[in-house]
Motif scaffolding. Sequence first.
Motif, PDB file in Angstrom:
ATOM      1  N   ALA A  30      37.651  28.450  37.231  1.00  0.00           N
ATOM      2  CA  ALA A  30      38.252  29.766  37.464  1.00  0.00           C
ATOM      3  C   ALA A  30      37.175  30.836  37.599  1.00  0.00           C
ATOM      4  O   ALA A  30      37.228  31.674  38.501  1.00  0.00           O
ATOM      5  CB  ALA A  30      39.225  30.110  36.336  1.00  0.00           C
ATOM      6  N   VAL A  31      36.190  30.801  36.737  1.00  0.00           N
ATOM      7  CA  VAL A  31      35.094  31.769  36.815  1.00  0.00           C
ATOM      8  C   VAL A  31      34.342  31.608  38.134  1.00  0.00           C
ATOM      9  O   VAL A  31      34.021  32.590  38.804  1.00  0.00           O
ATOM     10  CB  VAL A  31      34.139  31.613  35.612  1.00  0.00           C
ATOM     11  N   ARG A  32      34.084  30.379  38.544  1.00  0.00           N
ATOM     12  CA  ARG A  32      33.312  30.121  39.764  1.00  0.00           C
ATOM     13  C   ARG A  32      34.048  30.614  41.010  1.00  0.00           C
ATOM     14  O   ARG A  32      33.472  31.326  41.824  1.00  0.00           O
ATOM     15  CB  ARG A  32      32.993  28.632  39.872  1.00  0.00           C
ATOM     16  N   VAL A  33      35.315  30.278  41.170  1.00  0.00           N
ATOM     17  CA  VAL A  33      36.004  30.616  42.421  1.00  0.00           C
ATOM     18  C   VAL A  33      36.558  32.041  42.436  1.00  0.00           C
ATOM     19  O   VAL A  33      36.860  32.557  43.503  1.00  0.00           O
ATOM     20  CB  VAL A  33      37.110  29.594  42.790  1.00  0.00           C
ATOM     21  N   LEU A  34      36.682  32.674  41.275  1.00  0.00           N
ATOM     22  CA  LEU A  34      37.192  34.045  41.238  1.00  0.00           C
ATOM     23  C   LEU A  34      36.118  35.065  40.851  1.00  0.00           C
ATOM     24  O   LEU A  34      36.418  36.208  40.540  1.00  0.00           O
ATOM     25  CB  LEU A  34      38.386  34.135  40.281  1.00  0.00           C
ATOM     26  N   ARG A  35      34.861  34.650  40.914  1.00  0.00           N
ATOM     27  CA  ARG A  35      33.741  35.533  40.582  1.00  0.00           C
ATOM     28  C   ARG A  35      33.783  36.789  41.451  1.00  0.00           C
ATOM     29  O   ARG A  35      33.909  36.719  42.658  1.00  0.00           O
ATOM     30  CB  ARG A  35      32.424  34.810  40.799  1.00  0.00           C
ATOM     31  N   GLY A  36      33.707  37.936  40.807  1.00  0.00           N
ATOM     32  CA  GLY A  36      33.663  39.199  41.526  1.00  0.00           C
ATOM     33  C   GLY A  36      35.009  39.754  41.948  1.00  0.00           C
ATOM     34  O   GLY A  36      35.073  40.830  42.521  1.00  0.00           O
ATOM     35  N   VAL A  37      36.091  39.050  41.662  1.00  0.00           N
ATOM     36  CA  VAL A  37      37.420  39.544  42.011  1.00  0.00           C
ATOM     37  C   VAL A  37      37.882  40.481  40.899  1.00  0.00           C
ATOM     38  O   VAL A  37      37.875  40.122  39.730  1.00  0.00           O
ATOM     39  CB  VAL A  37      38.430  38.383  42.181  1.00  0.00           C
ATOM     40  N   LEU A  38      38.253  41.685  41.275  1.00  0.00           N
ATOM     41  CA  LEU A  38      38.689  42.677  40.300  1.00  0.00           C
ATOM     42  C   LEU A  38      40.150  42.476  39.922  1.00  0.00           C
ATOM     43  O   LEU A  38      40.934  41.962  40.709  1.00  0.00           O
ATOM     44  CB  LEU A  38      38.505  44.075  40.868  1.00  0.00           C
ATOM     45  N   VAL A  39      40.488  42.925  38.730  1.00  0.00           N
ATOM     46  CA  VAL A  39      41.856  42.886  38.233  1.00  0.00           C
ATOM     47  C   VAL A  39      42.394  44.305  38.277  1.00  0.00           C
ATOM     48  O   VAL A  39      41.694  45.256  37.919  1.00  0.00           O
ATOM     49  CB  VAL A  39      41.880  42.348  36.785  1.00  0.00           C
ATOM     50  N   TYR A  40      43.645  44.451  38.701  1.00  0.00           N
ATOM     51  CA  TYR A  40      44.272  45.770  38.732  1.00  0.00           C
ATOM     52  C   TYR A  40      44.197  46.395  37.333  1.00  0.00           C
ATOM     53  O   TYR A  40      44.535  45.748  36.341  1.00  0.00           O
ATOM     54  CB  TYR A  40      45.725  45.649  39.201  1.00  0.00           C
ATOM     55  N   PRO A  41      43.731  47.650  37.244  1.00  0.00           N
ATOM     56  CA  PRO A  41      43.576  48.289  35.929  1.00  0.00           C
ATOM     57  C   PRO A  41      44.870  48.268  35.102  1.00  0.00           C
ATOM     58  O   PRO A  41      45.958  48.534  35.606  1.00  0.00           O
ATOM     59  CB  PRO A  41      43.201  49.733  36.291  1.00  0.00           C
ATOM     60  N   GLY A  42      44.724  47.943  33.828  1.00  0.00           N
ATOM     61  CA  GLY A  42      45.854  47.917  32.913  1.00  0.00           C
ATOM     62  C   GLY A  42      46.658  46.635  32.943  1.00  0.00           C
ATOM     63  O   GLY A  42      47.660  46.522  32.244  1.00  0.00           O
ATOM     64  N   SER A  43      46.213  45.646  33.718  1.00  0.00           N
ATOM     65  CA  SER A  43      46.923  44.368  33.783  1.00  0.00           C
ATOM     66  C   SER A  43      46.663  43.538  32.535  1.00  0.00           C
ATOM     67  O   SER A  43      45.639  43.692  31.878  1.00  0.00           O
ATOM     68  CB  SER A  43      46.469  43.567  35.006  1.00  0.00           C
ATOM     69  N   ASN A  44      47.597  42.638  32.260  1.00  0.00           N
ATOM     70  CA  ASN A  44      47.462  41.707  31.142  1.00  0.00           C
ATOM     71  C   ASN A  44      47.418  40.291  31.663  1.00  0.00           C
ATOM     72  O   ASN A  44      48.166  39.931  32.578  1.00  0.00           O
ATOM     73  CB  ASN A  44      48.661  41.847  30.196  1.00  0.00           C
ATOM     74  N   LEU A  45      46.575  39.477  31.050  1.00  0.00           N
ATOM     75  CA  LEU A  45      46.486  38.069  31.403  1.00  0.00           C
ATOM     76  C   LEU A  45      47.716  37.343  30.885  1.00  0.00           C
ATOM     77  O   LEU A  45      48.052  37.439  29.701  1.00  0.00           O
ATOM     78  CB  LEU A  45      45.225  37.449  30.806  1.00  0.00           C
ATOM     79  N   VAL A  46      48.396  36.616  31.776  1.00  0.00           N
ATOM     80  CA  VAL A  46      49.552  35.815  31.394  1.00  0.00           C
ATOM     81  C   VAL A  46      49.116  34.368  31.199  1.00  0.00           C
ATOM     82  O   VAL A  46      49.392  33.756  30.176  1.00  0.00           O
ATOM     83  CB  VAL A  46      50.680  35.902  32.458  1.00  0.00           C
ATOM     84  N   SER A  47      48.402  33.826  32.192  1.00  0.00           N
ATOM     85  CA  SER A  47      47.923  32.447  32.098  1.00  0.00           C
ATOM     86  C   SER A  47      46.855  32.208  33.149  1.00  0.00           C
ATOM     87  O   SER A  47      46.685  32.996  34.077  1.00  0.00           O
ATOM     88  CB  SER A  47      49.074  31.452  32.299  1.00  0.00           C
ATOM     89  N   PHE A  48      46.146  31.093  32.992  1.00  0.00           N
ATOM     90  CA  PHE A  48      45.224  30.663  34.027  1.00  0.00           C
ATOM     91  C   PHE A  48      45.143  29.149  34.001  1.00  0.00           C
ATOM     92  O   PHE A  48      45.428  28.512  32.992  1.00  0.00           O
ATOM     93  CB  PHE A  48      43.837  31.307  33.887  1.00  0.00           C
ATOM     94  N   GLY A  49      44.790  28.601  35.135  1.00  0.00           N
ATOM     95  CA  GLY A  49      44.645  27.162  35.237  1.00  0.00           C
ATOM     96  C   GLY A  49      43.776  26.824  36.423  1.00  0.00           C
ATOM     97  O   GLY A  49      43.570  27.662  37.309  1.00  0.00           O
ATOM     98  N   ALA A  50      43.246  25.622  36.424  1.00  0.00           N
ATOM     99  CA  ALA A  50      42.378  25.214  37.517  1.00  0.00           C
ATOM    100  C   ALA A  50      42.399  23.704  37.667  1.00  0.00           C
ATOM    101  O   ALA A  50      42.680  22.973  36.724  1.00  0.00           O
ATOM    102  CB  ALA A  50      40.949  25.683  37.261  1.00  0.00           C
TER     103      ALA A  50
END
Length: 133
Positions: A30-50
Amino acid sequence: MPRSFILGLLAAVALGGCERRHETESREMAVRVLRGVLVYPGSNLVSFGAGTDAAQVEMASAASPDAIATWYRQTLRLNGWALQSDGRTPDGGITIYAEQGKRPLWITLHPTVGGPGTTYNLIGAQVVGDTVK
């Protein structure tokens, strides 16, 4: 409020507890393929997977899908991403596809069911010849 990076969110998740090898590998992808991608301000993490060559991060925000999509359209362009497609789905969602070199990024936004806000996904993939390490 400073803009958060996916890397920061994933690092915070990493500190949360006991890890298994698969979870560590998923996080690294996830870190490798989403490096440099910004998150909309004030968003909350729900889940992640790879998997072995792609990763998905699910986020939630109180903002509308249109507000988040507008922010991503501007932010992606400012950060070297080329918008390839941008469309609305029948359920009121929005799908954006962008590339940075050979790196693909899909952003899918859907109104939160049963209340205000948005649930959105950031999906990245590692492609043959990708130089992201």
